[in-house]
Write a protein that holds these residues in place. Sequence first.
Motif, PDB file in Angstrom:
ATOM      1  N   LEU A  29       0.826  -1.210   0.000  1.00  0.00           N
ATOM      2  CA  LEU A  29       0.000   0.000   0.000  1.00  0.00           C
ATOM      3  C   LEU A  29       0.858   1.257   0.000  1.00  0.00           C
ATOM      4  CD1 LEU A  29      -2.333  -1.179   2.886  1.00  0.00           C
ATOM      5  CD2 LEU A  29      -2.797  -1.378   0.446  1.00  0.00           C
ATOM      6  N   SER A  30       0.325   2.300  -0.606  1.00  0.00           N
ATOM      7  CA  SER A  30       0.987   3.598  -0.516  1.00  0.00           C
ATOM      8  C   SER A  30       0.814   4.116   0.912  1.00  0.00           C
ATOM      9  CB  SER A  30       0.353   4.585  -1.500  1.00  0.00           C
ATOM     10  OG  SER A  30      -0.971   4.892  -1.089  1.00  0.00           O
ATOM     11  N   ILE A  31       1.591   5.095   1.270  1.00  0.00           N
ATOM     12  CA  ILE A  31       1.503   5.674   2.617  1.00  0.00           C
ATOM     13  C   ILE A  31       0.110   6.245   2.858  1.00  0.00           C
ATOM     14  CG2 ILE A  31       2.402   7.489   4.137  1.00  0.00           C
ATOM     15  CD1 ILE A  31       4.352   5.193   3.767  1.00  0.00           C
ATOM     16  N   GLU A  32      -0.428   6.943   1.876  1.00  0.00           N
ATOM     17  CA  GLU A  32      -1.740   7.559   2.026  1.00  0.00           C
ATOM     18  C   GLU A  32      -2.840   6.511   2.223  1.00  0.00           C
ATOM     19  OE1 GLU A  32       0.424   8.305  -0.455  1.00  0.00           O
ATOM     20  OE2 GLU A  32       1.047  10.270   0.268  1.00  0.00           O
ATOM     21  N   THR A  33      -2.793   5.449   1.424  1.00  0.00           N
ATOM     22  CA  THR A  33      -3.783   4.378   1.541  1.00  0.00           C
ATOM     23  C   THR A  33      -3.640   3.658   2.877  1.00  0.00           C
ATOM     24  OG1 THR A  33      -3.755   4.083  -0.848  1.00  0.00           O
ATOM     25  CG2 THR A  33      -4.676   2.284   0.457  1.00  0.00           C
ATOM     26  N   LYS A  64      -0.426  10.670   7.423  1.00  0.00           N
ATOM     27  CA  LYS A  64       0.693  10.018   6.750  1.00  0.00           C
ATOM     28  C   LYS A  64       2.001  10.336   7.471  1.00  0.00           C
ATOM     29  CE  LYS A  64       1.509  13.508   3.183  1.00  0.00           C
ATOM     30  NZ  LYS A  64       1.582  13.741   1.752  1.00  0.00           N
ATOM     31  N   TYR A  95       5.062   7.924   8.593  1.00  0.00           N
ATOM     32  CA  TYR A  95       6.464   8.193   8.288  1.00  0.00           C
ATOM     33  C   TYR A  95       7.313   8.147   9.561  1.00  0.00           C
ATOM     34  CZ  TYR A  95       5.797   9.498   3.388  1.00  0.00           C
ATOM     35  OH  TYR A  95       5.531   9.478   2.043  1.00  0.00           O
ATOM     36  N   ARG A 145       9.491  -0.591   6.046  1.00  0.00           N
ATOM     37  CA  ARG A 145       9.119  -0.032   4.748  1.00  0.00           C
ATOM     38  C   ARG A 145       9.469  -1.004   3.630  1.00  0.00           C
ATOM     39  NH1 ARG A 145      11.480   5.222   4.991  1.00  0.00           N
ATOM     40  NH2 ARG A 145      11.995   4.732   7.103  1.00  0.00           N
ATOM     41  N   LYS A 195      10.403  -0.455  -0.405  1.00  0.00           N
ATOM     42  CA  LYS A 195      10.636   0.551  -1.441  1.00  0.00           C
ATOM     43  C   LYS A 195      10.423  -0.068  -2.806  1.00  0.00           C
ATOM     44  CE  LYS A 195      13.064   4.070  -1.063  1.00  0.00           C
ATOM     45  NZ  LYS A 195      14.067   5.092  -1.098  1.00  0.00           N
ATOM     46  N   ARG A 241       9.498   5.044  -4.451  1.00  0.00           N
ATOM     47  CA  ARG A 241       8.337   5.187  -3.561  1.00  0.00           C
ATOM     48  C   ARG A 241       8.489   4.349  -2.302  1.00  0.00           C
ATOM     49  NH1 ARG A 241       2.713   4.536  -6.288  1.00  0.00           N
ATOM     50  NH2 ARG A 241       2.155   5.522  -4.336  1.00  0.00           N
ATOM     51  N   MET A 244       6.548   2.291   0.393  1.00  0.00           N
ATOM     52  CA  MET A 244       5.269   1.600   0.505  1.00  0.00           C
ATOM     53  C   MET A 244       5.268   0.790   1.797  1.00  0.00           C
ATOM     54  SD  MET A 244       4.012   2.420  -2.519  1.00  0.00           S
ATOM     55  CE  MET A 244       2.868   1.292  -3.252  1.00  0.00           C
ATOM     56  N   ARG A 273       3.635  -2.900   3.460  1.00  0.00           N
ATOM     57  CA  ARG A 273       2.901  -4.142   3.255  1.00  0.00           C
ATOM     58  C   ARG A 273       1.733  -4.206   4.237  1.00  0.00           C
ATOM     59  NH1 ARG A 273       5.112  -7.815  -0.020  1.00  0.00           N
ATOM     60  NH2 ARG A 273       7.268  -7.491  -0.620  1.00  0.00           N
TER      61      ARG A 273
END
Length: 72
Positions: free
Chosen positions: A24-28, A38, A42, A52, A54, A58, A60, A62
């Motif tokens: 997943l992206s950080i936002e999701t 977010k 971080y 993380r 990468k 990006r 991401m 899991r």
Amino acid sequence: MRKSEEVLRHRVSKLDFFDRDPILSIETAAKCVGGISKWTLYRMLSDGTLKRTKIGGRVMIRASELAKLVKE
């Protein structure tokens, strides 16, 4: 087994891999955890609370990492 069946099985098994532990992206990820910012994610990545993943440039996360966070 014919070659086309073998290729199809390989493609399906690759898809199953991503279904088991989506990335997943950080936002999701922030939305999935319950609307935390977010920047909080971080910080958790920075202090080692979360690992993380990468992809290119990006950062991401899991889904399994988020599950660990929710269990704590």
